[in-house]
Enzyme design. Structure first.
Site, PDB file in Angstrom:
ATOM      1  N   GLY A  53       0.943  -1.277   0.016  1.00 17.34           N
ATOM      2  CA  GLY A  53       0.336   0.219   0.086  1.00 17.34           C
ATOM      3  C   GLY A  53       0.708   0.921   0.131  1.00 17.34           C
ATOM      4  N   HIS A  56       3.961   4.762   2.753  1.00 16.75           N
ATOM      5  CA  HIS A  56       4.350   4.358   3.775  1.00 16.75           C
ATOM      6  C   HIS A  56       5.434   5.228   3.482  1.00 16.75           C
ATOM      7  CE1 HIS A  56       1.859   2.089   5.919  1.00 16.75           C
ATOM      8  NE2 HIS A  56       1.772   1.201   4.410  1.00 16.75           N
ATOM      9  N   HIS A 214       0.118   1.399   9.946  1.00 12.47           N
ATOM     10  CA  HIS A 214      -1.267   2.087   9.264  1.00 12.47           C
ATOM     11  C   HIS A 214      -1.963   3.142  10.404  1.00 12.47           C
ATOM     12  CE1 HIS A 214       0.120  -1.995   7.463  1.00 12.47           C
ATOM     13  NE2 HIS A 214      -0.593  -1.407   6.116  1.00 12.47           N
TER      14      HIS A 214
END
Lengths: 326, 326
Positions: A53, A56, A214
């Site tokens: 995802g 980051h 997250h």
């Protein structure tokens, strides 16, 4: 949460266009599907591909370059890339020598990378990263998450591939890097996905220990931001997990989660160094900065990798990416 | 405001001890007074020394190294170093060839560096940096502040000194770099000095335009965080100040103020690039990241330096510091 943003749906693609334009000496961007690959491809040997995802950064796209990744496939924010996207990335950079896929240990990521592997026409090995010690004792150990230690595993596998090691050897070094690495995080504030609200709040006098990448809740909360005490707790968790003994040599990474200024990271780093000195552990290499982040979270993680001659030699070999270079 | 902190009075010294330990291959730290200098001193030529209040990291200590500063003296957070501290830094690194002192244009900094110059036994020149266009028309132009453009001026003067240019030539290049450089900043959130409260608040739907590096109020507020519109406003202010014309070549720096994640900075960078393309300006070099910060402020600044062959050649020469290297 205010962000530099246009349409939230365009966040990842617009950000990557800025990234690719800023670093056109090192990377190239394919847009359908989104793949960041080296501008100058490796001539031979095993390819190394990662992804996950977005949100980051610099993980993973910032680690594409000599001595590290051949390609990275960024998903939507906090969302795995698709199997087709991963397979496309591999197709762009891998040859008969095969590919190592470095994957953070989250169910969605693992599933998508496994599905992608089944679509490939080259030999492939998965290296799962599960360096997070936070949830030990609370869940099965196989559920450990992959967090900032991913940077170190990508570096070791990338260095092994650059040196011309075979696919089984690259896989072995990746697994060994992962087994030698533990991370524990702490958050002072949470983050929110572009266009969405924050998932939980941390009180004004609270610190969330064992937080992931997250903005998910961590292991516990304490009523302190005393940096010395925070560093002691983080290092103690990691040292227990790695069974670190006096006299051992390690790499220490003090990683920012995105919203913490560099001055505070250096202060926390000093406290972690003092704690390791007290334990008699010999810190041979260090990294301090924002290497694996959770959007705008204020917070940090400490990662320790137990070093041996082989890991140290790979670590010290040349690397030239946008986020790590020597 | 939660921070990684022990006693606020120890913030700067503890942070610098972590910095020096993490980068002992590049820098050395003297503690009384606080001076960060190159581990391996330059053999000959003009020395370059800068400094200012802490809280802007990596500015200035992160720019000590080959091709940039010989030493930096960090003051308390947002507070000038003392004249004695500056003179001590110069004494550690300067010889008969003299020293250039690069100073951000704030009354306290300028006064302390001028007092320090009177204490020196080597020839010295001041290069004042006043790249901030925010207050143009609101105050006398001599009151323009030095902000992120300081990084570019330190780089140009440092490269000139490394190349062996004389003191007057280094001074001339520094002044030219400053005159070629303009910056405009924008903040989404404010910051607070360790141990103190924030000086003002920015509303949940507001953006502060023309903000400086100390959480001070800016030029105006707008009700938008649309990145395309923000980039257009920033670039327009700078282009007017520099009188940029189509066909000119520039360096573009998109700088984070400390609390903004890298993904947003790349998105803002893409928007600034698009705006410059629309104006017909040719962007030859770029920097994206946290280079001159205001503690944990969420926000960014855009800096443009008009390039010519001489500035470009100095910019491209080798640099090896903790925060900038190629």
């Amino acid at each position: 949460m205010k962000k530099f943003l246009n349409d939230p749906n365009d966040f990842v693609s617009e950000s990557l266009s800025g990234f690719a334009a800023a670093h056109s000496d090192i990377v190239e961007l394919s847009t359908a599907p989104l793949v960041v690959r080296r501008r100058v491809a490796k001539r031979r040997g095993v390819a190394v591909v990662s992804g996950g995802g977005s949100g980051h950064e610099p993980l993973h796209v910032g680690y594409v370059g000599t001595g590290m990744l051949d390609a990275a496939c960024p998903g939507a924010v906090f969302t795995s890339p698709t199997p087709g996207q991963i397979a496309a990335a591999v197709k762009q950079v891998a040859r008969a020598d095969g590919v190592v896929l470095v994957v953070k240990n989250y169910a969605g990521d693992v599933k998508c990378f496994e599905l992608a592997r089944d679509m490939l026409e080259v030999p492939a090995e998965l290296v799962l990263v599960n360096d997070d010690v936070a949830m030990v004792g609370q869940q099965h150990v196989t559920d450990r998450r992959g967090v900032a230690g991913t940077v170190l595993v990508e570096r070791i596998v990338g260095a092994a591939a650059e040196r011309g090691l075979s696919l089984p050897e690259c896989k072995r070094m990746g697994d060994r890097a992962n087994q030698s690495t533990s991370t524990m995080g702490v958050a002072l504030t949470n983050c929110s996905v572009p266009g969405a609200a924050s998932t939980f709040e941390i009180g004004a006098d609270e610190v969330e220990l064992g937080v992931g990448l997250h903005g998910e809740p961590g292991q516990s909360r304490i009523k302190s931001t005393n940096a010395r005490e925070v560093a002691r707790l983080l290092v103690a968790s990691i040292a227990a997990d790695l069974k670190l003994a006096a006299g051992e040599t390690v790499l220490l990474m003090t990683n920012g989660l995105g919203g913490t200024p560099l001055g505070e990271l250096y202060l926390l780093h000093a406290m972690a160094l003092a704690e390791l000195a007290r334990l008699g552990v010999d810190v041979r290499r260090t990294l301090v900065g924002n290497f694996a982040t959770a959007l705008e979270s204020a917070g940090a993680s400490v990662t320790i990798m137990r070093l041996d001659d082989e890991l140290l030699s790979l670590w010290d070999s040349p690397v030239h990416t946008t986020a790590l270079r020597w």
